[in-house]
Design a protein around this motif. Structure first.
Motif, PDB file in Angstrom:
ATOM      1  N   LEU A 110       0.852  -1.185   0.000  1.00 28.85           N
ATOM      2  CA  LEU A 110       0.000   0.000   0.000  1.00 28.85           C
ATOM      3  C   LEU A 110       0.892   1.242   0.000  1.00 28.85           C
ATOM      4  N   ILE A 111       0.856   1.997  -1.086  1.00 24.03           N
ATOM      5  CA  ILE A 111       1.685   3.197  -1.234  1.00 24.03           C
ATOM      6  C   ILE A 111       0.791   4.424  -1.080  1.00 24.03           C
ATOM      7  N   THR A 112       1.179   5.328  -0.194  1.00 22.57           N
ATOM      8  CA  THR A 112       0.449   6.579  -0.016  1.00 22.57           C
ATOM      9  C   THR A 112       1.362   7.738  -0.401  1.00 22.57           C
ATOM     10  N   SER A 113       0.862   8.602  -1.278  1.00 20.87           N
ATOM     11  CA  SER A 113       1.693   9.679  -1.817  1.00 20.87           C
ATOM     12  C   SER A 113       0.929  10.991  -1.799  1.00 20.87           C
ATOM     13  N   SER A 114       1.670  12.082  -1.792  1.00 22.46           N
ATOM     14  CA  SER A 114       1.058  13.374  -2.028  1.00 22.46           C
ATOM     15  C   SER A 114       0.585  13.436  -3.481  1.00 22.46           C
ATOM     16  N   LYS A 115      -0.070  14.522  -3.843  1.00 26.68           N
ATOM     17  CA  LYS A 115      -0.622  14.648  -5.192  1.00 26.68           C
ATOM     18  C   LYS A 115       0.472  14.528  -6.249  1.00 26.68           C
ATOM     19  N   LEU A 116       0.227  13.712  -7.254  1.00 30.25           N
ATOM     20  CA  LEU A 116       1.190  13.522  -8.328  1.00 30.25           C
ATOM     21  C   LEU A 116       0.898  14.493  -9.472  1.00 30.25           C
ATOM     22  N   ASP A 117       1.942  15.094 -10.005  1.00 34.47           N
ATOM     23  CA  ASP A 117       1.758  15.957 -11.163  1.00 34.47           C
ATOM     24  C   ASP A 117       1.764  15.112 -12.433  1.00 34.47           C
ATOM     25  N   ARG A 118       1.702  15.770 -13.573  1.00 31.71           N
ATOM     26  CA  ARG A 118       1.625  15.038 -14.843  1.00 31.71           C
ATOM     27  C   ARG A 118       2.858  14.180 -15.062  1.00 31.71           C
ATOM     28  N   ASN A 119       4.021  14.686 -14.673  1.00 30.13           N
ATOM     29  CA  ASN A 119       5.244  13.894 -14.827  1.00 30.13           C
ATOM     30  C   ASN A 119       5.166  12.621 -13.987  1.00 30.13           C
ATOM     31  N   GLY A 120       4.574  12.734 -12.802  1.00 32.81           N
ATOM     32  CA  GLY A 120       4.454  11.571 -11.940  1.00 32.81           C
ATOM     33  C   GLY A 120       3.560  10.496 -12.524  1.00 32.81           C
ATOM     34  N   THR A 121       2.398  10.886 -13.051  1.00 32.65           N
ATOM     35  CA  THR A 121       1.466   9.906 -13.605  1.00 32.65           C
ATOM     36  C   THR A 121       1.914   9.368 -14.960  1.00 32.65           C
ATOM     37  N   ASN A 122       2.888  10.033 -15.574  1.00 32.70           N
ATOM     38  CA  ASN A 122       3.435   9.540 -16.848  1.00 32.70           C
ATOM     39  C   ASN A 122       4.742   8.773 -16.659  1.00 32.70           C
ATOM     40  N   SER A 123       5.195   8.648 -15.416  1.00 34.99           N
ATOM     41  CA  SER A 123       6.483   8.015 -15.151  1.00 34.99           C
ATOM     42  C   SER A 123       6.405   6.498 -15.331  1.00 34.99           C
ATOM     43  N   ALA A 124       7.567   5.897 -15.517  1.00 37.31           N
ATOM     44  CA  ALA A 124       7.633   4.446 -15.711  1.00 37.31           C
ATOM     45  C   ALA A 124       7.217   3.709 -14.441  1.00 37.31           C
ATOM     46  N   TRP A 125       7.592   4.232 -13.271  1.00 33.67           N
ATOM     47  CA  TRP A 125       7.239   3.552 -12.024  1.00 33.67           C
ATOM     48  C   TRP A 125       5.736   3.580 -11.780  1.00 33.67           C
ATOM     49  N   PHE A 126       5.083   4.709 -12.125  1.00 34.20           N
ATOM     50  CA  PHE A 126       3.621   4.792 -11.958  1.00 34.20           C
ATOM     51  C   PHE A 126       2.931   3.805 -12.900  1.00 34.20           C
ATOM     52  N   LYS A 127       3.388   3.741 -14.140  1.00 32.22           N
ATOM     53  CA  LYS A 127       2.781   2.826 -15.105  1.00 32.22           C
ATOM     54  C   LYS A 127       2.982   1.371 -14.696  1.00 32.22           C
ATOM     55  N   ALA A 128       4.126   1.080 -14.070  1.00 32.74           N
ATOM     56  CA  ALA A 128       4.371  -0.288 -13.598  1.00 32.74           C
ATOM     57  C   ALA A 128       3.379  -0.664 -12.503  1.00 32.74           C
ATOM     58  N   ILE A 129       3.102   0.286 -11.594  1.00 27.95           N
ATOM     59  CA  ILE A 129       2.116   0.044 -10.541  1.00 27.95           C
ATOM     60  C   ILE A 129       0.731  -0.097 -11.138  1.00 27.95           C
ATOM     61  N   ASP A 130       0.400   0.784 -12.071  1.00 22.14           N
ATOM     62  CA  ASP A 130      -0.922   0.785 -12.686  1.00 22.14           C
ATOM     63  C   ASP A 130      -1.174  -0.510 -13.462  1.00 22.14           C
ATOM     64  N   LYS A 131      -0.121  -1.106 -13.960  1.00 20.05           N
ATOM     65  CA  LYS A 131      -0.263  -2.332 -14.759  1.00 20.05           C
ATOM     66  C   LYS A 131      -0.592  -3.534 -13.894  1.00 20.05           C
ATOM     67  N   VAL A 132       0.050  -3.623 -12.729  1.00 18.43           N
ATOM     68  CA  VAL A 132      -0.116  -4.812 -11.888  1.00 18.43           C
ATOM     69  C   VAL A 132      -1.095  -4.582 -10.735  1.00 18.43           C
ATOM     70  N   GLY A 133      -1.311  -3.313 -10.383  1.00 19.79           N
ATOM     71  CA  GLY A 133      -2.139  -3.007  -9.217  1.00 19.79           C
ATOM     72  C   GLY A 133      -3.210  -1.974  -9.510  1.00 19.79           C
ATOM     73  N   VAL A 134      -3.521  -1.171  -8.499  1.00 19.47           N
ATOM     74  CA  VAL A 134      -4.607  -0.199  -8.581  1.00 19.47           C
ATOM     75  C   VAL A 134      -4.096   1.160  -8.099  1.00 19.47           C
ATOM     76  N   SER A 135      -4.410   2.214  -8.844  1.00 26.25           N
ATOM     77  CA  SER A 135      -4.086   3.577  -8.411  1.00 26.25           C
ATOM     78  C   SER A 135      -5.387   4.348  -8.207  1.00 26.25           C
ATOM     79  N   LEU A 136      -5.431   5.095  -7.103  1.00 26.30           N
ATOM     80  CA  LEU A 136      -6.601   5.915  -6.792  1.00 26.30           C
ATOM     81  C   LEU A 136      -6.159   7.351  -6.556  1.00 26.30           C
ATOM     82  N   ALA A 137      -6.676   8.265  -7.347  1.00 28.99           N
ATOM     83  CA  ALA A 137      -6.409   9.690  -7.163  1.00 28.99           C
ATOM     84  C   ALA A 137      -7.503  10.277  -6.279  1.00 28.99           C
TER      85      ALA A 137
END
Length: 347
Positions: A110-137
């Motif tokens: 369970l990862i808790t983060s402050s608000k992600l900007d566009r660079n954050g949601t376009n990053s490789a690490w975010f996409k890796a999480i989004d592929k295998v898990g769930v992201s909630l804004a």
């Protein structure tokens, strides 16, 4: 998979993903969604819990060791990873991508983060999480929807209020959901189930508008030091997490440092703010703060944030609330941060 918060229950009734990423700047919703996921994890047998807050690159070694080790007490574990800045850096990004390429079956992350900007949601690490898990804004509740939010919360306590009474509560809390929840709980303690009148609400609801985390950073950026310190005192009195308070200030200071460095390197103010990833709603207050601080003073404040983080974790001496007061004063004004001695939080 991206998921909206209102769809979480339907998702959890069917499955439990190996990784969840919660990101946003609305503390109540982040806290409540996190609590719901912890309950669901425990129901599924994830009995052991470990919390890792990322302050620097060395903390990623702690996470790697936790992910690779076997539990002595439970077959399944919940690991909570907290990213105050929303930026894991190169090392952290690589660690997260590697983890998500083959997440352990006995670990729920369970990862808790402050608000992600566009660079954050376009990053490789975010996409890796989004592929295998769930992201909630998680976003703040718009003013137009606050009445419906309050109606739902009151109904859960057996209370009902007309439009005028709801507007009165909304005006008092000014979108601060933490304060709104507290007022709903107070009303439930004071009055029996049934209809609430405006007079009852006037008698019971205190003015909590100054206790908003978002208002704290805005007041400091605008140079309103007295108001900012009063907000900080209110957050302290309401037992708001000091980690969330620090997150709020770190986000603004980090953006200010990047913008100030770009400006000193010759970039225009607008170009510097854009390159720093500053949201449009924060542009005007940050411009005010940039007139008061040099790149050096922004970096000094960032250094102070690291010190406060260590205080919160018990790794440095002194009161972290006193240091937060000093940091807030510095962000709202001029000069070096008096971390050696300060006047504390006013009441």
């Amino acid at each position: 998979m991206k998921l909206y918060p209102d769809k979480l229950e339907a998702h959890l009734s069917k499955t439990l993903a190996p990784v969840y990423l919660l990101h946003g700047d609305e503390p109540l919703q982040l806290m409540e969604i996190g609590d719901r996921l912890r309950v669901r994890a425990k129901e599924s047998g994830f009995d052991e819990r470990q919390v890792i807050a990322i302050a620097d690159d060395s903390d990623w070694s702690t996470f790697r060791e936790a992910a690779d080790s076997f539990s002595l007490f439970a077959e399944q574990r919940l690991i909570e990873l907290r990213l105050p800045t929303g930026k894991p850096g190169r090392i952290g990004g690589e660690v997260l991508q590697k983890y998500c390429s083959n997440p352990p079956a006995d670990i729920l992350l369970l990862i808790t983060s402050s608000k992600l900007d566009r660079n954050g949601t376009n990053s490789a690490w975010f996409k890796a999480i989004d592929k295998v898990g769930v992201s909630l804004a998680v976003w703040p509740v718009p003013a137009a929807q606050l009445g419906a939010w309050l109606t739902q919360r009151l109904a859960a306590k057996g209370l009902y209020a007309d439009a005028d009474a709801l507007e009165l509560i909304a005006d008092r809390v000014e979108g601060n959901l933490l304060a709104a929840r507290q007022e709903v709980e107070r009303l439930a303690l004071l009055y029996p189930a049934g209809e609430l009148s405006s007079d009852q609400i006037l008698a019971a609801v205190s003015d909590s508008s100054r206790y908003s985390i978002g208002d704290l950073s805005l007041a400091a950026l605008h140079g309103e030091s007295v108001r900012a310190l009063r907000i900080l005192a209110g957050l302290h009195d309401e037992a708001v997490s000091e980690v969330l308070v620090l997150w709020s200030l770190v986000n603004e200071i980090r953006a200010g440092a990047r913008a100030a460095e770009s400006i000193e390197a010759g970039a225009s103010e607008d170009a510097a703010l854009k390159s720093a990833g500053v949201w449009q709603s924060r542009t005007a207050p940050l411009k005010k703060a940039l007139t008061r601080h040099t790149a050096s003073s922004w970096l000094s404040m960032l250094s102070a944030c690291t010190h406060i983080d260590r205080q919160i974790k018990g790794q440095a001496s002194g009161s972290h609330w006193d240091s937060l007061a000093a940091l807030t004063t510095e962000l709202a004004g001029h000069g070096e941060i008096p971390l050696r001695k300060n006047s504390g939080i006013p009441v």
